[in-house]
Design a protein around this motif. Structure first.
Motif, PDB file in Angstrom:
ATOM      1  N   VAL A   1      45.391  43.087  43.658  1.00  0.00           N
ATOM      2  CA  VAL A   1      45.259  42.197  44.813  1.00  0.00           C
ATOM      3  C   VAL A   1      43.784  41.972  45.124  1.00  0.00           C
ATOM      4  O   VAL A   1      43.338  40.849  45.382  1.00  0.00           O
ATOM      5  N   GLN A   2      43.008  43.058  45.071  1.00  0.00           N
ATOM      6  CA  GLN A   2      41.586  42.931  45.366  1.00  0.00           C
ATOM      7  C   GLN A   2      40.820  42.309  44.209  1.00  0.00           C
ATOM      8  O   GLN A   2      39.775  41.694  44.406  1.00  0.00           O
ATOM      9  N   LEU A   3      41.349  42.454  42.991  1.00  0.00           N
ATOM     10  CA  LEU A   3      40.775  41.715  41.865  1.00  0.00           C
ATOM     11  C   LEU A   3      40.907  40.221  42.119  1.00  0.00           C
ATOM     12  O   LEU A   3      39.998  39.438  41.823  1.00  0.00           O
ATOM     13  N   GLY A   4      42.046  39.824  42.699  1.00  0.00           N
ATOM     14  CA  GLY A   4      42.222  38.432  43.085  1.00  0.00           C
ATOM     15  C   GLY A   4      41.218  38.014  44.140  1.00  0.00           C
ATOM     16  O   GLY A   4      40.698  36.884  44.122  1.00  0.00           O
ATOM     17  N   ALA A   5      40.923  38.920  45.081  1.00  0.00           N
ATOM     18  CA  ALA A   5      39.918  38.621  46.107  1.00  0.00           C
ATOM     19  C   ALA A   5      38.543  38.422  45.480  1.00  0.00           C
ATOM     20  O   ALA A   5      37.792  37.509  45.849  1.00  0.00           O
ATOM     21  N   PHE A   6      38.215  39.287  44.510  1.00  0.00           N
ATOM     22  CA  PHE A   6      36.931  39.145  43.831  1.00  0.00           C
ATOM     23  C   PHE A   6      36.850  37.816  43.092  1.00  0.00           C
ATOM     24  O   PHE A   6      35.845  37.099  43.159  1.00  0.00           O
ATOM     25  N   ALA A   7      37.934  37.483  42.375  1.00  0.00           N
ATOM     26  CA  ALA A   7      37.939  36.232  41.618  1.00  0.00           C
ATOM     27  C   ALA A   7      37.796  35.024  42.531  1.00  0.00           C
ATOM     28  O   ALA A   7      37.083  34.061  42.214  1.00  0.00           O
ATOM     29  N   ALA A   8      38.476  35.068  43.679  1.00  0.00           N
ATOM     30  CA  ALA A   8      38.387  33.947  44.616  1.00  0.00           C
ATOM     31  C   ALA A   8      37.016  33.875  45.277  1.00  0.00           C
ATOM     32  O   ALA A   8      36.477  32.786  45.501  1.00  0.00           O
ATOM     33  N   GLY A   9      36.456  35.046  45.585  1.00  0.00           N
ATOM     34  CA  GLY A   9      35.218  35.070  46.352  1.00  0.00           C
ATOM     35  C   GLY A   9      33.960  34.840  45.555  1.00  0.00           C
ATOM     36  O   GLY A   9      32.941  34.428  46.113  1.00  0.00           O
ATOM     37  N   LEU A  10      34.004  35.089  44.230  1.00  0.00           N
ATOM     38  CA  LEU A  10      32.773  34.917  43.454  1.00  0.00           C
ATOM     39  C   LEU A  10      32.909  33.830  42.389  1.00  0.00           C
ATOM     40  O   LEU A  10      32.412  32.716  42.576  1.00  0.00           O
ATOM     41  N   PRO A  11      33.614  34.058  41.264  1.00  0.00           N
ATOM     42  CA  PRO A  11      33.619  33.010  40.229  1.00  0.00           C
ATOM     43  C   PRO A  11      34.282  31.714  40.676  1.00  0.00           C
ATOM     44  O   PRO A  11      33.774  30.622  40.384  1.00  0.00           O
ATOM     45  N   LEU A  12      35.424  31.804  41.386  1.00  0.00           N
ATOM     46  CA  LEU A  12      36.097  30.563  41.789  1.00  0.00           C
ATOM     47  C   LEU A  12      35.346  29.853  42.913  1.00  0.00           C
ATOM     48  O   LEU A  12      35.283  28.617  42.945  1.00  0.00           O
ATOM     49  N   ALA A  13      34.779  30.627  43.849  1.00  0.00           N
ATOM     50  CA  ALA A  13      33.976  29.993  44.908  1.00  0.00           C
ATOM     51  C   ALA A  13      32.732  29.341  44.310  1.00  0.00           C
ATOM     52  O   ALA A  13      32.316  28.250  44.729  1.00  0.00           O
ATOM     53  N   ALA A  14      32.124  30.000  43.308  1.00  0.00           N
ATOM     54  CA  ALA A  14      30.971  29.392  42.640  1.00  0.00           C
ATOM     55  C   ALA A  14      31.387  28.152  41.858  1.00  0.00           C
ATOM     56  O   ALA A  14      30.676  27.131  41.851  1.00  0.00           O
ATOM     57  N   ALA A  15      32.559  28.226  41.199  1.00  0.00           N
ATOM     58  CA  ALA A  15      33.053  27.069  40.458  1.00  0.00           C
ATOM     59  C   ALA A  15      33.307  25.890  41.384  1.00  0.00           C
ATOM     60  O   ALA A  15      33.108  24.728  40.997  1.00  0.00           O
ATOM     61  N   ALA A  16      33.748  26.189  42.615  1.00  0.00           N
ATOM     62  CA  ALA A  16      33.996  25.106  43.572  1.00  0.00           C
ATOM     63  C   ALA A  16      32.732  24.323  43.874  1.00  0.00           C
ATOM     64  O   ALA A  16      32.779  23.123  44.157  1.00  0.00           O
ATOM     65  N   GLY A  17      31.575  24.990  43.791  1.00  0.00           N
ATOM     66  CA  GLY A  17      30.316  24.285  44.004  1.00  0.00           C
ATOM     67  C   GLY A  17      29.958  23.362  42.858  1.00  0.00           C
ATOM     68  O   GLY A  17      29.178  22.421  43.028  1.00  0.00           O
ATOM     69  N   LEU A  18      30.554  23.601  41.671  1.00  0.00           N
ATOM     70  CA  LEU A  18      30.256  22.794  40.490  1.00  0.00           C
ATOM     71  C   LEU A  18      31.313  21.729  40.228  1.00  0.00           C
ATOM     72  O   LEU A  18      30.984  20.579  39.909  1.00  0.00           O
TER      73      LEU A  18
END
Length: 412
Positions: free
Chosen positions: A158-175
């Motif tokens: 569950v927290q791995l999902g939080a990490f994925a959402a908070g870092l790589p996916l949030a960064a991807a959203a900027g691109l």
């Protein structure tokens, strides 16, 4: 009346012998399933600032998305537990990953709040299946001495999902935009469903009727753990949903940096869930939920004062992961230690229903305060919710200790 030691030794029909090892890849697959089961929660939290600006979602409506998703999960959880007990973990895990992918795809395609809420409601189904299905898989395939470690690892998903959402996916959203980032998550969930279908063995025949219909123990921990999970979930969901928005609106962070707060919470939650689950031996586990809730109160108080000293928000995010988030993993270990034969799916689902109900109730209450800029009061509310969870947990631990002593006296 069952003693703690007796209940802890009960296993599901078809359990592997204690000398057997954990099947290759099982822990990774269960961890992945847990990550995707709640991915939408963390994406909505991490992408909250972008949703508020780009989709016309208000702070209150952002909290309502959590209410819809977890309200659906809470309603479906008891039925989900019975379904998992009947169909087996393989079918349930494939279904939850496939539906997670569909829900994420709909979120990414939503033109406005109405379809967004519908997609979030669909995402409640995998949440209802996740804990019963993964716990059932552990009881069926993992020897008893290894179950605490495997449970902590899969709950850390569950927290791995939080990490994925908070870092790589949030960064991807900027691109590639927030819709593109959610679309990447949807494709990954569909790939995980295919992995589960190919990697897991066929489900065994349904358990005998007498085992499936075994009644819940009247003196067991399930009602207490459900109450503990209700208040714990209310506080955790508020933090997950509003921490990034708080970073932007009150602390002046950029959306990507604020999303990193969710990633920090996720990483600390992984460490906390693995560590505390390993520590949750049958004799020690009943006292851990109260201890962890006490640490969570301290984390919420750090959030309340972080507006005056910004670095405290990072320490608070770590503490929420280590203490609050870990409480749910320990409650799952307790359920597996104490469940009667044939009831693992349903007992897990009842505790999960309390947790999801808290997720449904907490964010809208916090959202009313956040919309008025009263974040300090919101974090105080979270601290109060964690404190009530701790009180419920400690009351049960004391009662359980007295019951165990009475049982030992009666047997001698």
């Amino acid at each position: 009346m069952k003693s703690a030691g007796t209940a802890a030794s009960v296993a599901e029909p078809g359990d592997r012998s204690e000398g057997a090892g954990v099947p290759r890849g099982l822990t990774a697959l269960l961890t992945t399933a847990m990550a995707f089961s709640m991915m939408q929660l963390f994406l909505l939290g991490a992408l909250g600032p972008r949703l508020v600006d780009g989709l016309g979602v208000s702070e209150t409506l952002l909290g309502l998305t959590t209410t819809v998703g977890f309200g659906t999960a809470a309603v479906l959880s008891p039925a989900g537990g019975r379904i998992v007990d009947r169909v087996g973990p393989r079918r349930a895990l494939v279904a939850l990953l496939a539906v997670s992918g569909a829900a994420l795809g709909l979120i990414g395609a939503a033109p406005g709040p109405a379809l967004l809420l519908l997609a979030v409601a669909l995402g409640g189904l995998p949440q209802a299946l996740a804990n019963p299905a993964t716990n059932k898989a552990i009881l069926a395939a993992v020897p008893a001495p290894r179950r605490g470690a495997v449970t902590g690892a899969k709950q850390s998903g569950v927290q791995l999902g939080a990490f994925a959402a908070g870092l790589p996916l949030a960064a991807a959203a900027g691109l590639i935009g927030w819709r593109g980032a959610v679309g990447v998550a949807a494709v990954a969930a569909a790939a995980a469903a295919l992995w589960a279908w190919r990697a897991l063995p066929a489900d065994p025949p349904p358990a005998p009727a007498v085992a499936v219909r075994a009644p819940a123990s009247s003196d067991g921990p399930v009602p207490w753990l459900a109450g503990f999970s209700l208040f714990l979930g209310a506080g955790i969901a508020s933090v997950n949903t509003y921490l990034a928005l708080y970073g932007v609106q009150r602390l002046g962070m950029g959306p990507t940096v604020a999303g990193a707060l969710i990633a920090v919470l996720g990483v600390s939650g992984i460490a906390g869930r693995v560590g505390w689950s390993r520590a949750a031996t049958p004799g020690r586990a009943p006292w851990l939920p109260g201890l962890l809730a006490g640490g969570a109160v301290g984390a919420a108080l750090l959030l309340a004062v972080s507006a005056r000293f910004e670095p405290l928000v990072w320490a608070a995010a770590v503490a929420v992961g280590v203490f609050a988030v870990s409480g749910n993993a320990v409650s799952m270990v307790l359920v597996m230690q104490r469940s009667a034969p044939g009831r693992a799916g349903r007992d897990t689902a009842l505790v999960a229903a309390g947790f999801f109900a808290g997720f449904a109730v907490g964010p809208p209450l916090f959202g009313l305060l956040a919309e008025r800029g009263r974040y300090g009061d919101g974090w105080a509310l979270v601290a109060a919710e964690f404190a009530v969870a701790g009180a419920v947990a400690l009351l049960w631990a004391v009662r359980d200790r007295r019951t165990s002593r009475t049982d030992r006296t009666a047997t001698t």
